[in-house]
Scaffold this active site. Structure first.
Site, PDB file in Angstrom:
ATOM      1  N   ARG A  23      34.650  99.101  18.351  1.00  0.00           N
ATOM      2  CA  ARG A  23      34.230  99.988  17.130  1.00  0.00           C
ATOM      3  C   ARG A  23      33.655 101.194  18.140  1.00  0.00           C
ATOM      4  NH1 ARG A  23      30.688  96.831  15.021  1.00  0.00           N
ATOM      5  NH2 ARG A  23      31.015  95.004  16.667  1.00  0.00           N
ATOM      6  N   HIS A 112      11.750 122.896  28.538  1.00  0.00           N
ATOM      7  CA  HIS A 112      12.277 121.803  29.649  1.00  0.00           C
ATOM      8  C   HIS A 112      12.881 120.615  28.867  1.00  0.00           C
ATOM      9  CE1 HIS A 112      12.908 120.361  33.809  1.00  0.00           C
ATOM     10  NE2 HIS A 112      12.877 118.950  33.314  1.00  0.00           N
ATOM     11  N   HIS A 165      20.867 123.797  30.365  1.00  0.00           N
ATOM     12  CA  HIS A 165      21.403 125.141  30.983  1.00  0.00           C
ATOM     13  C   HIS A 165      22.993 124.985  30.820  1.00  0.00           C
ATOM     14  CE1 HIS A 165      21.608 122.528  34.331  1.00  0.00           C
ATOM     15  NE2 HIS A 165      22.808 123.356  34.719  1.00  0.00           N
ATOM     16  N   CYS A 195      51.813 130.414  15.810  1.00  0.00           N
ATOM     17  CA  CYS A 195      51.119 130.110  16.963  1.00  0.00           C
ATOM     18  C   CYS A 195      50.782 128.475  16.543  1.00  0.00           C
ATOM     19  CB  CYS A 195      49.521 130.692  16.546  1.00  0.00           C
ATOM     20  SG  CYS A 195      47.976 129.880  17.196  1.00  0.00           S
TER      21      CYS A 195
END
Ligand SMILES: [Zn+2]
Ligand SMILES: [Zn+2]
Length: 338
Positions: A23, A112, A165, A195
């Site tokens: 699950r 941070h 980052h 496409c």
């Protein structure tokens, strides 16, 4: 019953092993919640430590009198060097190119402790705008043939620093995996006159869709090699990420952030990668290719069978993963709309 599914795009086969099926919630990390400080004195990406990184490539806002919200710097430990030239050589069968390339770090936020899943949509849009600017700027350099924009979130996804980052690596060659995708898309276009991604977005039934917005759809991959692999496609046919408009950036920020927040809450902050899969920059206006974002939570490990066959065993049915993510309520846990 177990089932083999073929990825319409890469032609890779995967085994969806429902006999071992889990699950979706069983894959949650069950990590104890961490308290991460918003400033770390010796972190090179925290504000005040700008001198510890190479000089910045760009920042947002551009005015240096204001504190930065997003900052781009060369990677101090770059995989490739922009000081070299992509000089090619061939000796017998051995082909080489001098290690020319660009490796940059996009610092997502001065905070941070933040992560993209928890940032306000408007801030994610700023990061995406920076991605676009760097993508287009590097695309002007004729020595560069491919730009990969990606995020490693968590140690198992390859992140060596905790500060949030993203990264980009521009290479003088088109990686063969990318070339294979471009050629498959071209083959389909030549055979069917359309496409393949536009077709897939058009026919996709509701069962694998996680989020749909004005300009984007996020859906679980039909032949997903790993649990919860999710692709976000622009509804408008565009071959390269560099063609994204400001309105589409704002919309993608909402869709991407919502998806990341659902994964963050529902699977308890797993390590993950995401990458922008775009045609090369000279594919602008190409009819056969369609860019997209691929989000891959790192919930399982690659074992011998995968290494030996290139075929993956996925224990979560993509339709079950989509239903699970649709039902996760992520709004209140995040900075949505802030
Ligand atoms: Zn930091
Ligand atoms: Zn398309």
């Amino acid at each position: 019953m177990p089932e083999l599914r073929q990825n319409f795009f890469t032609k890779e086969w995967v085994i969806i092993a429902t006999e071992r099926s889990k699950r979706p919630e069983e894959l949650a990390t069950h990590r104890p919640p961490q308290t991460v400080p918003s400033f770390v004195e010796n972190c090179p990406f925290c504000p005040g430590n700008e001198g510890k990184t190479p000089p910045e490539v760009m920042r947002f806002p551009p005015n240096t009198a204001e504190p930065w919200a997003v900052r781009v710097i060369p990677n101090k430990f770059a995989a490739l060097s922009s000081d070299l030239q992509p000089t090619r050589s061939l000796q017998h069968l051995r082909r080489r190119v001098e290690g020319f390339g660009v490796h940059e770090v996009i610092i997502d936020s001065p905070d941070h402790s933040s992560c993209m899943a928890l940032l306000p949509d408007a801030h994610v849009a700023r990061i995406l705008s920076v991605f676009k600017e760097r993508y287009n700027s590097l695309g002007m350099d004729h020595r560069i043939n491919h730009v990969t924009i990606f995020k490693n979130h968590g140690a198992d996804a390859g992140a060596s620093l905790q500060h949030p980052h993203s990264q980009l690596i521009a290479t003088p060659v088109i990686p063969s995996q990318v070339r294979h995708r471009l050629l498959e898309a071209l083959r389909h276009y030549d055979d069917a006159g359309e496409c393949m991604f536009c077709h897939m977005v058009e026919i996709e039934d509701q069962t694998r869709i996680v989020v749909k917005s004005e300009f984007f759809v996020a859906m679980e991959v039909f032949a997903s090699a790993t649990p919860f692999a999710t692709h976000i496609f622009p509804l408008r046919h565009t071959a390269t990420f560099g063609e994204i408009t400001a309105a589409e950036i704002a919309d993608l920020a909402r869709v991407l952030r919502t998806l990341l927040a659902k994964i963050y809450v529902g699977l308890e902050n797993p390590d993950l990668n995401f990458t922008v899969r775009s045609g090369p920059s000279d594919y602008v206006a190409a009819r056969h290719f369609h860019w997209y974002v691929s989000v891959i939570p790192r919930l399982t490990r690659v074992a011998g069978f995968e290494l030996g066959s290139g075929m993956f065993i996925n224990t979560v049915l993509p339709e079950a993963a989509a239903e699970f993510l649709r039902n996760v309520k992520a709004e209140k846990a995040t900075g949505a709309g802030a």
